[in-house]
Every structure is written in C-alpha cells, then in structure tokens.
Design an enzyme around this catalytic site. Sequence first.
Site, PDB file in Angstrom:
ATOM      1  N   THR A 188      69.216 -43.200-110.800  1.00  0.00           N
ATOM      2  CA  THR A 188      69.920 -42.311-109.866  1.00  0.00           C
ATOM      3  C   THR A 188      71.062 -43.117-109.264  1.00  0.00           C
ATOM      4  OG1 THR A 188      68.573 -42.992-108.005  1.00  0.00           O
ATOM      5  CG2 THR A 188      67.766 -41.125-109.262  1.00  0.00           C
ATOM      6  N   GLU A 333      65.794 -37.077-111.856  1.00  0.00           N
ATOM      7  CA  GLU A 333      64.324 -37.107-111.902  1.00  0.00           C
ATOM      8  C   GLU A 333      63.748 -35.947-112.696  1.00  0.00           C
ATOM      9  OE1 GLU A 333      66.231 -37.660-109.310  1.00  0.00           O
ATOM     10  OE2 GLU A 333      65.393 -39.147-107.935  1.00  0.00           O
ATOM     11  N   LYS A 441      72.193 -29.612 -88.595  1.00  0.00           N
ATOM     12  CA  LYS A 441      71.102 -29.142 -87.727  1.00  0.00           C
ATOM     13  C   LYS A 441      71.677 -28.800 -86.367  1.00  0.00           C
ATOM     14  CE  LYS A 441      67.667 -31.576 -90.355  1.00  0.00           C
ATOM     15  NZ  LYS A 441      68.254 -32.731 -91.046  1.00  0.00           N
ATOM     16  N   TRP A 446      69.332 -24.458 -89.066  1.00  0.00           N
ATOM     17  CA  TRP A 446      70.044 -25.146 -90.132  1.00  0.00           C
ATOM     18  C   TRP A 446      71.262 -24.358 -90.593  1.00  0.00           C
ATOM     19  CZ3 TRP A 446      65.664 -27.169 -93.895  1.00  0.00           C
ATOM     20  CH2 TRP A 446      64.951 -28.176 -93.215  1.00  0.00           C
TER      21      TRP A 446
END
Length: 562
Positions: A188, A333, A441, A446
């Site tokens: 990654t 992943e 936030k 959110w």
Amino acid sequence: MSAPLLGQMMDVPLTLSSLIAHAARHHGSAQIVSRRIEGDIHRYTYRECEARSKQLAQALIALGVAPGERVGTLAWNGYRHLEAYFGVTGFGAVCHTINPRLFPEQVAWIVNHADDRYVLFDITFAALVDTLAPQCPNVRGWIALCDESHLPAMRTQVLCYETLLAAQDGNYAWPELDERSASNLCYTSGTTGNPKGALYTHRSAVLHAYAGSLPDALGLSARDAILPVVPMFHVNAWGIPHAAPLTGTKLVLPGKDLDGKSLFELMEAEGVTVSAGVPTVWLGLLAYMRGAGVRFSTLDRTVVGGSACPPAMLRTFEDDYGVQVIHAWGMTEMSPLGTLSRLNWEQSKRPREAQQALLEKQGRVIFGVDMKIVGEGGQELPWDGVTFGDLHVRGPWVIDRYFRQESGSPLVEGWFPTGDVATIDPDGFLHITDRSKDVIKSGGEWISSIDLENIAVAHPAIAEAACIACAHPRWTERPLIVAVKKPGAAVTREELLAFFDGKVAKWWLPDDAVFVDDLPHTATGKLQKLKLREQFRSYVLPTALAVEGCPFDSTQDVAKHD
Ligand code: ADP
C-alpha cells in the site's frame, strides 16, 4: 459424523501460469502491443509472450532464485513487465511490483522489507536504481529491461534482461504449484506510517481475474482490446494483465507516456475498446480531447476507480463522447476489485436521473466479495443509502494478514476493515463518502468531503478541488474547499461558494474556498489530503471568527446543523 462424500472432479490448481498457457494455446495470435521506453511500438502475441516468460523463468532459476523468493519490478506497463508477471510467478517465485513514484527512501524500505533477490527495472529508473543499490545490500542483482545497446551508463553493476533471456532456450514446462502459494506482492502507498505488503496467492489472483472479466465487471472478451492506464505497479493494474490472457483480449500497454495526447493516439491506433485508470489521468485525456476537438472512434467503456469519479467526469464521457463509465471501488488489500457500478435489468428501466444517481456510486459487489457497514460498536448498519458506517469486507481475494506482520491480524470477526466510510442503499449500491481519516466531523455529524469535491469540480471554471476539514471552535471541524481553476477561467470565492447552494443540506455548505495553483497528489495520483491538511493547519475560517468569544471580528455566521 460420517465422512463427507467427496466429489470426483480433477483437482487442478488455479495458477497464474495456467492463464498465460491458456492464452498461448487458445488465443495464440492475439496481440500484445507496447509503447516501448525505447520510443517505438512493439508488437507480439500471447504465444511469444509465454515463450519469453519461460525463458525468464529459466534465467531466474539459473541465477539461483528459489520458489517463494521475491523478485521486484520497477517498470511501466510494457511487454517485458508482463513477462515478469508470468515468468517470475510461473516457477513459484513472487512477483513484487514496486511503485517507482514513491520517495527513494520508501522504495528502499519496501525492497528491504520484501527481501527482494533481484529487481527488474525499466531504464528510465536507472538513476533511482543507483540511489537504491547501496541501501539494499540483500539484492543480488539489478536487471535492466533492455538489450545491450540500450544499457544506460550507471554506477551500479547491472545485468541485461535480453542477454539473460537469449541464453535460455525456453524449453521449460511450468511446474504444478500449490494454488495457495504466494504469487504477487504489492505494498500500500503508506500515506500514514510504513507501507504494508499484501501477499496474494495464485488462487486469489486467478479467482480475481475470473470475477474481473465478468460482464458486470470489465466485461472482457476476445473481441476487446484493453489499454490499462492504471500502472502494472499499482495493485497489478487492477488484475487486467491476468484477466486479458484469461479472455484472450488484445492488450495495449502504454509505457511511460500517460499524457492525454499519447493515450488518445494509442487508443485510436490500436482500436482500444476498454480502458481503466484513476480520475486524474482521465482529466488529462479529456482536456486534450476538448482542446484538439477529437473524438474516440472505438472506445466503448472505461473503468474509473482508485478515487471517486466526479459525476461531472462521468457525464462528459457519456454525454459528450458516448463512452460508458464503470465506476469501481477497491483497494490493495482486495486485489483490488470490490464493487462496480453496473445496473441490473430493473434499474436500467428507471428514469434517466435515477439511473445516473446509481451509476455515480461505486456500485455493487462482484461475486467473491461480501460487504457490510458497521457502527462504532461494531453493529451492522442498515442499507438505507443514508446511514454512514465503517466498511468491512471479506472474500477469497481479500487480505487475511499483512506480509511479515504475522502477529496481529487486521481482521475484525473475520472481516477486513477497509478504513473507508460508506453508505449502502436498498439496491446494494455502495457509496464511499470518505476515507475515515478524511471525513469532516462537524458537531458530531459527518460531512462527506468527496461529495463536496464532486460539486466543486462540476463548476465550469474548476479543474480540480479538494475538501478538507478545518478546525472550528464551535463545530470542531468545518469543510474548506481548496480548488484549482481551469487555465484562463475566472471564478470568485463567492461564486464558487454560491454554486453549492441547493445541492447539499445547509449544514454541509463549505465555510470557505481558496484557490491554489496545484494540489498535492500521492504516488498513485490521489489527492494527498494529509499534506493539504498540514498546509492549512493554521488557516482560520471566516466562520470561526464569528464565534462568540473569538478574538476576531466577522459578520459571517456558520451554517446551522438543522
Ligand atoms: P492506497 O492509496 O492506500 O495505496 P489503494 O490504492 O489500495 O491504496 O487505495 C484504496 C483506497 O482508495 C480505498 O480504500 C478508497 O479509500 C479509495 N478508493 C478507491 N476507489 C475509489 C472510488 N471509486 N471512490 C472513492 N474512493 C476510492
């Protein structure tokens, strides 16, 4: 309990060599076209690709590489890199594709962590290899992907790929490997902390190639020609180098020139029908096409993923050029494919706007992947298209643990937490609202930075935009738009902010907008929001000044959370 009745079918392992062997035997004359670093166009067939992959396997075995050992690559999309995909894995070694756009220290860290035995590199990376070689003492040799006449002048003693291959006769039978043995390694990009390695298996890569070829995924066939713009050093070019031989698809590999003109010309010259890449490269291609007044004559569809595809881009492709956009989501992943935006029979009968709204999302999962969104306590959240949650996935091509981090599984009750925040609607369509660290936030609620970015780039004067959280004394965080104007375009801060009116809930409206010349990107072309947040750490929003007790004066007030 009595023993299960076992089926009586052949136990043929799923291995990567079977893909290239199939293509060579059954699509032997299908073409692989590469724009070479040397400057010319190289053209050969799957049959020749397999033959040379075998020569590479023989050469690496002769150099003492053992099954399970890693062989790194630092290379663009090209036929020699493709040979590494099959030549390295075909005898059981692990093909470790390295992202050359990372900082040299990061590349050195990755090569050492992977414990690469040899590294194959395109000659464009000669200087990088000279920097790396002293820092990577365990690498036994660096192999330049060229012939003797193109060997660059280097401090490092290097081997010549073509010379190594020429010494082998290609008379080699792929061994039968355990399908669970490691085939490929990808790291990654490590925007936070050191990069982490995902070690795929032959089985996971073959299953992923099958699923990726399905009609509701890339929909590949032997009548297609695919040009992966997504680099072969980025999650195996989303599996395209595996899916193309599985389906006998003509493969067009663009080399190092990924600007709009080069891509367009190659697509036209080779009759490309499918392509795949991150939004940034499509920005370049569309800008070139607009400027040059040219149109695609064969491109039918393109997969856009890696970061959110702005709806404005989707509409340009579809409305102006008649090219279908398949919005896709995945990650290293996950090999990487997870979801793709393809409508089902019933959805395709809905009004156009309803269809578009679905297609703008990241889509539904392909067989092999399951997903769920969970709340803070780990409870599964409803698929109502509104409720945000942490996205968890599972499946046979999803990571179980990171390479050489044997202690500590990343899984939560058998599911992999993706680090993405999403909603899932009653149609099962995923909508990524943010990376968990990018979500804004505001007052305990959110706000999706991606949604606000998508609106900003729909403004005709805006080329690119990022939305980041800015500290706010009352709401903790509020959205700030950082935008790049299109060349020659004029727009004021007030005009850009007014553009959001009516497009989102009032309390989502950005508090401020600033213009910059360019935005920072990661090595994989994504917005580097961490860097941008650092850059704007001390930025004071005008709305922050309006808060009672704030030492500054302002007439503006903050949008209310109602
Ligand atoms: P990294 O950037 O960590 O190296 P990847 O290339 O694996 O890793 O990126 C995976 C991440 O990219 C996802 O977790 C998600 O945040 C983002 N991403 C990928 N595709 C999309 C998409 N279509 N829309 C929004 N975000 C996406």
